[in-house]
Design a protein around this motif. Structure first.
Motif, short mmCIF file in Angstrom:
data_model
loop_
_atom_site.label_atom_id
_atom_site.label_comp_id
_atom_site.label_asym_id
_atom_site.label_seq_id
_atom_site.Cartn_x
_atom_site.Cartn_y
_atom_site.Cartn_z
N ASN A 47 43.84 94.45 9.59
CA ASN A 47 43.30 93.24 10.22
C ASN A 47 43.06 93.42 11.71
OD1 ASN A 47 43.37 91.86 7.78
ND2 ASN A 47 45.44 91.11 8.11
N GLU A 48 44.03 94.03 12.41
CA GLU A 48 43.92 94.19 13.85
C GLU A 48 42.77 95.10 14.24
OE1 GLU A 48 46.59 94.41 12.09
OE2 GLU A 48 48.15 93.13 12.90
N LEU A 49 42.53 96.13 13.41
CA LEU A 49 41.47 97.08 13.73
C LEU A 49 40.08 96.56 13.39
CD1 LEU A 49 42.93 100.52 12.57
CD2 LEU A 49 42.29 99.87 14.88
N LEU A 50 39.98 95.86 12.28
CA LEU A 50 38.66 95.48 11.78
C LEU A 50 38.16 94.14 12.30
CD1 LEU A 50 38.90 96.65 8.05
CD2 LEU A 50 38.16 97.91 10.06
N ALA A 51 39.08 93.26 12.72
CA ALA A 51 38.66 91.92 13.14
C ALA A 51 37.67 91.92 14.32
CB ALA A 51 39.88 91.05 13.46
N PRO A 52 37.97 92.63 15.44
CA PRO A 52 37.04 92.56 16.59
C PRO A 52 35.62 93.02 16.28
CG PRO A 52 39.16 93.43 17.27
CD PRO A 52 39.18 93.37 15.78
N PRO A 53 35.40 94.21 15.66
CA PRO A 53 34.02 94.60 15.36
C PRO A 53 33.34 93.69 14.35
CG PRO A 53 35.57 96.18 14.42
CD PRO A 53 36.35 95.30 15.33
N ILE A 199 41.71 103.01 19.76
CA ILE A 199 41.52 101.57 19.69
C ILE A 199 41.15 101.02 21.07
CG2 ILE A 199 42.69 99.36 19.28
CD1 ILE A 199 44.40 100.85 17.19
N ASN A 200 41.82 101.51 22.12
CA ASN A 200 41.52 101.06 23.48
C ASN A 200 40.10 101.43 23.89
OD1 ASN A 200 44.01 99.89 23.91
ND2 ASN A 200 44.92 101.72 24.82
N ASP A 201 39.66 102.64 23.50
CA ASP A 201 38.28 103.06 23.82
C ASP A 201 37.26 102.16 23.15
OD1 ASP A 201 39.21 105.13 25.37
OD2 ASP A 201 38.99 106.67 23.81
N ASN A 202 37.51 101.85 21.88
CA ASN A 202 36.59 100.97 21.16
C ASN A 202 36.65 99.55 21.71
OD1 ASN A 202 35.41 102.76 19.25
ND2 ASN A 202 37.27 102.73 18.04
N THR A 203 37.84 99.14 22.15
CA THR A 203 37.99 97.81 22.75
C THR A 203 37.17 97.70 24.03
OG1 THR A 203 40.21 97.55 21.84
CG2 THR A 203 39.64 96.14 23.69
N LYS A 204 37.15 98.78 24.83
CA LYS A 204 36.37 98.79 26.06
C LYS A 204 34.88 98.63 25.76
CE LYS A 204 39.64 101.64 28.67
NZ LYS A 204 39.90 102.98 29.24
N ILE A 205 34.43 99.26 24.67
CA ILE A 205 33.03 99.11 24.26
C ILE A 205 32.74 97.66 23.92
CG2 ILE A 205 31.32 99.73 22.51
CD1 ILE A 205 32.68 102.44 22.28
N LEU A 206 33.63 97.05 23.12
CA LEU A 206 33.44 95.66 22.72
C LEU A 206 33.47 94.73 23.93
CD1 LEU A 206 35.67 95.50 19.51
CD2 LEU A 206 33.22 95.92 19.68
N ILE A 207 34.39 94.99 24.87
CA ILE A 207 34.50 94.15 26.07
C ILE A 207 33.24 94.28 26.92
CG2 ILE A 207 35.71 93.87 28.27
CD1 ILE A 207 38.29 94.59 26.80
N GLY A 208 32.76 95.52 27.09
CA GLY A 208 31.55 95.75 27.88
C GLY A 208 30.35 95.04 27.30
N VAL A 209 30.19 95.16 25.98
CA VAL A 209 29.07 94.47 25.31
C VAL A 209 29.24 92.96 25.43
CG1 VAL A 209 27.98 94.03 23.08
CG2 VAL A 209 28.64 96.35 23.70
N GLY A 210 30.48 92.49 25.24
CA GLY A 210 30.75 91.05 25.32
C GLY A 210 30.44 90.47 26.68
N ILE A 211 30.84 91.18 27.76
CA ILE A 211 30.58 90.70 29.12
C ILE A 211 29.09 90.65 29.40
CG2 ILE A 211 30.82 91.28 31.57
CD1 ILE A 211 33.62 92.35 30.93
N GLY A 212 28.39 91.72 28.97
CA GLY A 212 26.94 91.76 29.18
C GLY A 212 26.23 90.61 28.49
#
Length: 238
Positions: A47-53, A199-212
């Motif tokens: 759940n923790e890994l798949l929920a954000p993407p 997980i942190n690297d992928n989180t940074k990608i999601l955060i970057g896309v989200g901020i943009g």
């Protein structure tokens, strides 16, 4: 003057929504890539890994659909459609902000839970085929061994996936890694840190896309409200 202003805002908003629709596709692609990457390790923290993407993919799809609502509202100069478009963008923005805050607040709890799951799972390696497959997959792909290091396998036979040369040696690997090579070909990094970094690297990608996308959404809300106000004002003056 108001007609010129409305015409200008209308076409700016129309172009904006075309870009917005493309960004929705980009978000879906980014979410799919991250989902594909972390999906290899979903056995440990599904759940923790798949929920954000997954959330990102859903948001991208919604953005793509909402962009067409904005385009239609701009061309039709519909006050209600423009306000509806602005409200949809605001809701998406709030959802993204909420997910970001929750992720930040529970980051440490997630890391603690991840280590506990790994420690429990490694004890079942020799008794459970699903655990064995998950560990061999993680150790091979992340180039790691054990939860915090090779010593975590004391009391169990060393898995072939802990060795650099696992594709060549197969069944003789455990003895080779520990005996002949004296650990030379044994991965020394623990899988907990490697998995956490991924997980942190992928989180940074999601955060970057989200901020943009958040900046784009705010711009869309302002433009939609501006055009809606101009449309309403011109209709009232007729």
């Amino acid at each position: 003057m108001e007609s010129c202003e409305m015409s200008l805002i209308k076409y700016v908003l129309f172009i904006f929504n075309l870009i917005f629709a493309i960004s929705g596709i980009a978000i879906i692609v980014a979410g799919a890539l991250v989902l594909s990457d972390v999906g290899n390790f979903k056995h440990f923290v599904e759940n923790e890994l798949l929920a954000p993407p997954v959330v990102l993919i859903v948001v991208g799809a919604i953005i793509f659909i909402v962009a067409f609502l904005g385009c239609f509202g701009a061309i039709r100069e519909s006050y209600k459609l423009l306000i509806g478009f602005a409200v949809c963008l605001l809701i998406i923005f709030i959802i993204e902000l909420t997910v970001g805050i929750v992720a930040a607040v529970y980051k440490n709890d997630f890391e603690d839970a991840l280590k506990k799951v790994l420690l429990k799972s490694i004890e079942q390696y020799s008794q459970n085929d699903a655990e064995k497959t998950a560990w061999d997959n993680a150790q091979s792909k992340l180039m790691c061994c054990g939860v915090e290091g090779p010593n975590d396998w004391q009391g169990q036979q060393l898995p072939y996936s802990c060795c650099h040369l696992n594709e060549e040696l197969h069944n003789e690997l455990s003895e080779y890694c520990l005996g002949v090579a004296k650990g030379k070909y044994l991965y020394q990094n623990g899988c907990y840190e490697q998995l956490k970094m991924k997980i942190n690297d992928n989180t940074k990608i999601l955060i970057g896309v989200g901020i943009g996308i958040a900046f784009v959404e705010v711009a869309g809300i302002v433009l939609a409200c501006w055009l809606a106000y101009t449309v309403k004002k011109e209709n009232e003056s007729k």
